[in-house]
Write an enzyme that holds these catalytic residues in place. Sequence first.
Site: not given
Length: 409
Positions: A157-158, A230, A275, A314, A336
Amino acid sequence: LNPKIIKMKLAIAALLFASASAFAPSARFAAPRTAMHMSTEAAEETKAFAKLPASVKPGVVTGKALTDLLDAAKDAGFAIPGVNIVGTNSINACMEAAAKYGGPIMVTFSKGGGQFIAGKSLSNDADSASIAGTIAGAKHVHEVAALYGVPVVLHTDHCQKAWLPWIDGLLAASEEFYKANGKPLFSSHMLDLSEEPLEENIGICKDYLEKFAKLDILLEFELGVTGGEEDGVDNSDVDSSRLYTQPEEVWYSYQQLSEVENGAFTCAASFGNVHGVYAPGNVDLQPVILHNSQAYIQEKLGCDEKKPMKFVFHGGSGSSTEDIKYAIEAGVIKMNIDTDTQWAFWDGVRGYEAKYHDYLQGQIGNPEGDDKPNKKYYDPRMSLRAGEEAMAARLVKAAEDLNCVDVLN
């Protein structure tokens, strides 16, 4: 005529008849097939899933199998749940859910999740624990994924600019894995350089895609900013205008990244995504941005393909079914999910404790008697299993929202 000559002619005739019969079609053998026919048959025979390309098999999918899977998702109109995990319990819950709903799953490691797998007591200098834990989790998936009978995408992820050493460590592991197995350790990595200027964002992504392409790893990149917080990425106070990507930015990125030979990529274009879970009305999703971007790229390319870009969604937790399905229509092939599955896991554990509360107050003694042991109730596997089951159930619901049920056979 000489009897010897007559006998010899009869022998030759019999031999020729036998030879011809040997090559003629019979009830036992079908007529000869062309090479193309035989190769098509072979592909059909080796197909693991009736509704997916032959390249897609149970277990971890990478390279061409991954792009074939994502293309199939885009064409068929479903999106894959992409789930953040923190250990083997949540990893297994993902694959258990996929087996139940009959579709693929994306197991997603964050930098913090990798560190947690390695052990929070460890120093994370130079991202050593994050790298080691993510690699360990990925190897677990490789060992057991095929047993669940579903395609599994191994994703990270990110990754902000300051966290690129984490990806460098994972890339080194994939290089070693590729040498030994002919495939990468990870299916794909996400680079989130959306805080940087567009040209720098895509420039760095392009440099990494050059490396990824040599190992059959797909790149996911982000445009705009996903709001909220997040796992160490906090965009709670970001200017709201940055939550919405413009079609021109998507087109620029598509152009640049398409120049990489063998490069494969997906785009996390922000359209108001946040998020976390918020009260209705606090998040203004505009998936029409994705539709407009596809039309813009199609016009620039002058092609018939209506959805040239593969998008990802996302901040999916808490989103309405209507927004989700409209986004899928625009070419979203993955969404996500983190906040909702975290709550589901906890809710399963909480429910277990509530159900067996009187058996969890001591090692000995419960409503059945003061001398009765409680070991089978406080065994950690019991409460953790309750969490797994609850998380898997939530993911089955997510798959329904994503049109991802029964997409294998």
